[in-house]
Design an enzyme around this catalytic site. Structure first.
Site, PDB file in Angstrom:
ATOM      1  N   HIS A  58      32.627  48.207  34.678  1.00 21.79           N
ATOM      2  CA  HIS A  58      33.346  49.478  34.532  1.00 21.79           C
ATOM      3  C   HIS A  58      32.908  49.994  33.171  1.00 21.79           C
ATOM      4  O   HIS A  58      33.467  49.606  32.141  1.00 21.79           O
ATOM      5  CB  HIS A  58      34.858  49.273  34.553  1.00 21.79           C
ATOM      6  CG  HIS A  58      35.344  48.454  35.714  1.00 21.79           C
ATOM      7  ND1 HIS A  58      35.347  48.928  37.004  1.00 21.79           N
ATOM      8  CD2 HIS A  58      35.828  47.188  35.781  1.00 21.79           C
ATOM      9  CE1 HIS A  58      35.825  47.990  37.814  1.00 21.79           C
ATOM     10  NE2 HIS A  58      36.118  46.920  37.098  1.00 21.79           N
ATOM     11  N   GLN A  61      34.974  50.985  29.939  1.00 21.43           N
ATOM     12  CA  GLN A  61      35.816  49.989  29.275  1.00 21.43           C
ATOM     13  C   GLN A  61      35.131  49.346  28.068  1.00 21.43           C
ATOM     14  O   GLN A  61      35.797  48.752  27.220  1.00 21.43           O
ATOM     15  CB  GLN A  61      36.280  48.922  30.274  1.00 21.43           C
ATOM     16  CG  GLN A  61      37.243  49.497  31.317  1.00 21.43           C
ATOM     17  CD  GLN A  61      37.697  48.468  32.343  1.00 21.43           C
ATOM     18  OE1 GLN A  61      37.484  47.277  32.180  1.00 21.43           O
ATOM     19  NE2 GLN A  61      38.327  48.935  33.413  1.00 21.43           N
ATOM     20  N   HIS A 236      37.528  44.239  44.480  1.00 20.23           N
ATOM     21  CA  HIS A 236      38.307  43.333  43.623  1.00 20.23           C
ATOM     22  C   HIS A 236      39.246  42.543  44.525  1.00 20.23           C
ATOM     23  O   HIS A 236      39.934  43.133  45.357  1.00 20.23           O
ATOM     24  CB  HIS A 236      39.239  44.121  42.696  1.00 20.23           C
ATOM     25  CG  HIS A 236      38.591  44.834  41.564  1.00 20.23           C
ATOM     26  ND1 HIS A 236      38.923  46.120  41.219  1.00 20.23           N
ATOM     27  CD2 HIS A 236      37.666  44.434  40.648  1.00 20.23           C
ATOM     28  CE1 HIS A 236      38.238  46.488  40.148  1.00 20.23           C
ATOM     29  NE2 HIS A 236      37.460  45.493  39.788  1.00 20.23           N
ATOM     30  N   GLU A 239      42.508  38.465  41.913  1.00 20.91           N
ATOM     31  CA  GLU A 239      42.310  38.233  40.486  1.00 20.91           C
ATOM     32  C   GLU A 239      43.606  37.736  39.850  1.00 20.91           C
ATOM     33  O   GLU A 239      43.580  36.999  38.868  1.00 20.91           O
ATOM     34  CB  GLU A 239      41.857  39.543  39.817  1.00 20.91           C
ATOM     35  CG  GLU A 239      41.617  39.424  38.307  1.00 20.91           C
ATOM     36  CD  GLU A 239      41.125  40.713  37.667  1.00 20.91           C
ATOM     37  OE1 GLU A 239      41.114  41.752  38.346  1.00 20.91           O
ATOM     38  OE2 GLU A 239      40.753  40.673  36.475  1.00 20.91           O
ATOM     39  N   HIS A 273      35.862  38.512  41.428  1.00 14.10           N
ATOM     40  CA  HIS A 273      36.860  37.568  40.893  1.00 14.10           C
ATOM     41  C   HIS A 273      37.175  36.477  41.923  1.00 14.10           C
ATOM     42  O   HIS A 273      36.803  35.347  41.721  1.00 14.10           O
ATOM     43  CB  HIS A 273      38.154  38.258  40.419  1.00 14.10           C
ATOM     44  CG  HIS A 273      37.917  39.350  39.428  1.00 14.10           C
ATOM     45  ND1 HIS A 273      37.249  39.126  38.252  1.00 14.10           N
ATOM     46  CD2 HIS A 273      38.222  40.681  39.444  1.00 14.10           C
ATOM     47  CE1 HIS A 273      37.159  40.260  37.574  1.00 14.10           C
ATOM     48  NE2 HIS A 273      37.737  41.222  38.274  1.00 14.10           N
ATOM     49  N   ASP A 324      31.995  43.140  33.619  1.00 12.78           N
ATOM     50  CA  ASP A 324      33.284  43.718  33.998  1.00 12.78           C
ATOM     51  C   ASP A 324      33.879  44.636  32.929  1.00 12.78           C
ATOM     52  O   ASP A 324      33.493  45.790  32.809  1.00 12.78           O
ATOM     53  CB  ASP A 324      34.236  42.563  34.376  1.00 12.78           C
ATOM     54  CG  ASP A 324      35.542  43.038  35.017  1.00 12.78           C
ATOM     55  OD1 ASP A 324      35.731  44.261  35.165  1.00 12.78           O
ATOM     56  OD2 ASP A 324      36.382  42.190  35.365  1.00 12.78           O
TER      57      ASP A 324
HETATM   58 ZN    ZN Z   1      36.706  45.092  37.768  1.00 19.39          ZN
END
Ligand code: ZN
Length: 459
Positions: A58, A61, A236, A239, A273, A324
């Site tokens: 991402h 981030q 996803h 997680e 994950h 990530d």
């Molecule tokens: Zn992610």
């Protein structure tokens, strides 16, 4: 036809010296032959590895890495981190996303990643209004990939709900949302930019089982199949334990169990994950042919839990690694932490080596190279005919690699973390993008990134 002479290279059948590689005009490897001499070839004078895929990113981030490490008023968790992330995501303009992604992708290349799967969920303006071009932010990601030279698998994220059972989303999630028709329209708008390119692939990412209904999941896969029936599908999953509990309450089944029961999971899937698995789920996932998308540094940073890597890999499960949240952008560190998590838990060593008298670094690297290539759906991950000519030249002069050959090079690169960069050059599709450890446009990207961050964080 450009020719390369690789002094000491990891090929699919092991290490070889003086490997002559010919590359076609499109940047694909045409032939590979060890034990050659060629004075006119481009010499890569040291240990050479194929490029790795970073299978989960991402991009935005990266700019908040390090800003969520202060304790809050209550216990901190993935969910409190997510609040910080939502606040940050709300401030970003298209040019900010492009500036951050350009810097990040250059850092990935310097770290030995030659492709990235961008799990792209910020689509709209902060209040949810569409941009004039609904694909605006996807084009920004594509522009960053073009500028940096990294291979891009773009995964527009389908996000509609705020929780299992069609819970309405929160206002803060407005930038992420699509219905099925708007999502299919986005895919069709993007598709031409990804056609006939070995360094571009368009896939999809249903965000999670929290964020899509079963019907929307089916519709999204059908829309993608109309464009490219082999294209990657990432999600996803599992997680967090809260997600497992909510899935059980919703369907009576755990998230991975529910997804596998749909009968759609196969080799085009990447389950990102998949941290919380029963032994039954671990075995079924390994046998499904899908890739488990592991993000060890982010999973450690967020306190997610520990993926059952030993059992999963022993059952033949495919893995790849992703950075990530980009709390760290370092392929070696993610591979090291994958093994160290198991060591700390099992109180033993060399647990993922795959058998007696084998190199842990070699096993981890080869697994991540093969699984990563599969997950991004690009012809990479090996120095072999038909693959893209992606080369990572390690610095044979680095003290940590002194007098190392073969698998000891990989073990030392992965496990002897040191400040001096151990990667000297990186080539993607036969083009050099990193020289002397630095991306060719590193200065320009970093200047724009600093300016962007000053504005975002100081205003
Ligand atoms: Zn992610």
């Amino acid at each position: 036809m450009p020719r390369f002479l690789l002094r000491h290279a990891l090929l699919p059948d092991g290490w070889h010296d003086d490997v002559l590689v010919t590359v076609d005009a499109a940047g694909r490897i045409a032939s590979v032959a060890p034990d050659q001499s060629a004075g006119d070839a481009i010499l890569l004078d040291g240990p050479v590895l194929p490029g790795l895929a970073n299978l989960h990113s991402h991009a935005f981030q990266r700019a908040m890495a390090g800003l969520a490490e202060r304790s809050g008023p209550t216990a901190d968790s993935f969910w409190t981190w997510r609040e910080t992330m939502y606040r940050f995501a709300a401030r970003l303009a298209p040019a900010d996303i492009e500036a951050i992604a350009s810097q990040l992708y250059a850092e990935m290349l310097e770290a030995g990643f030659t492709a990235v799967a961008e799990f792209h969920y910020v689509h709209h303006q902060a209040d949810g209004t569409r941009y004039d071009d609904p694909a605006e932010l996807s084009w920004r990601i594509l522009a960053a990939a073009e500028a940096s030279g990294i291979g891009l698998t773009h995964l527009p994220v389908l996000y509609r709900y705020g929780g299992f059972g069609r819970r309405e989303p929160q206002p803060r999630q407005r930038r992420f949302l699509h219905d099925s028709d708007a999502f299919a329209a986005l895919l069709h708008k993007l598709a031409p930019a990804f056609r006939n390119r070995h360094d571009r692939r368009l896939g999809i990412a249903p965000h999670s089982l929290r964020a899509v209904s079963p019907e929307m999941l089916q519709a999204a896969i059908a829309a993608l199949d109309g464009i490219d029936a082999a294209a990657p599908v990432h999600i996803h999953i599992a997680e967090q334990l809260a997600e497992v509990d909510e899935s059980l309450a919703w369907s009576g089944r755990r998230p991975v169990e529910w997804l596998l029961d749909q009968g759609v999971v196969n080799g085009r899937w990447c389950l990102v994950h998949a941290t919380h698995l029963t032994s039954g789920e671990t075995l079924r996932l390994a046998q499904s042919g899908a890739v488990a998308g592991l993000c060890p540094t982010t999973e450690a940073n967020l306190g997610d839990g520990l993926f059952p890597a030993m059992d999963y890999m022993a059952a033949g499960g495919a893995i790849g690694i992703g950075s990530d949240s980009h709390i760290s952008v370092d392929a070696a560190e993610d591979l090291r932490l994958l093994e160290y998590g198991q060591r700390l838990f099992q109180r033993s060593r060399n647990l993922l080596a795959g058998g007696p008298d084998r190199s842990t670094g070699r096993r981890l690297f080869e697994a991540a190279a093969a699984g990563g290539a599969q997950a991004v759906g690009q012809p990479m991950g090996a120095i072999a005919a038909e693959r893209r000519a992606d080369f990572v030249l390690l610095d044979g002069e680095a003290p940590a690699l002194a007098a190392r050959r073969g698998d000891a090079v990989l073990d030392s690169w992965i496990f002897c973390g040191q400040r001096r960069p151990m990667i000297r050059e990186v080539w993607v599709g036969g083009q050099r993008v990193v020289e002397q450890g630095r991306h060719l446009r590193a200065g320009e990207f970093a200047a724009r990134y600093r300016q962007t961050l000053r504005r975002l964080l100081e205003e």
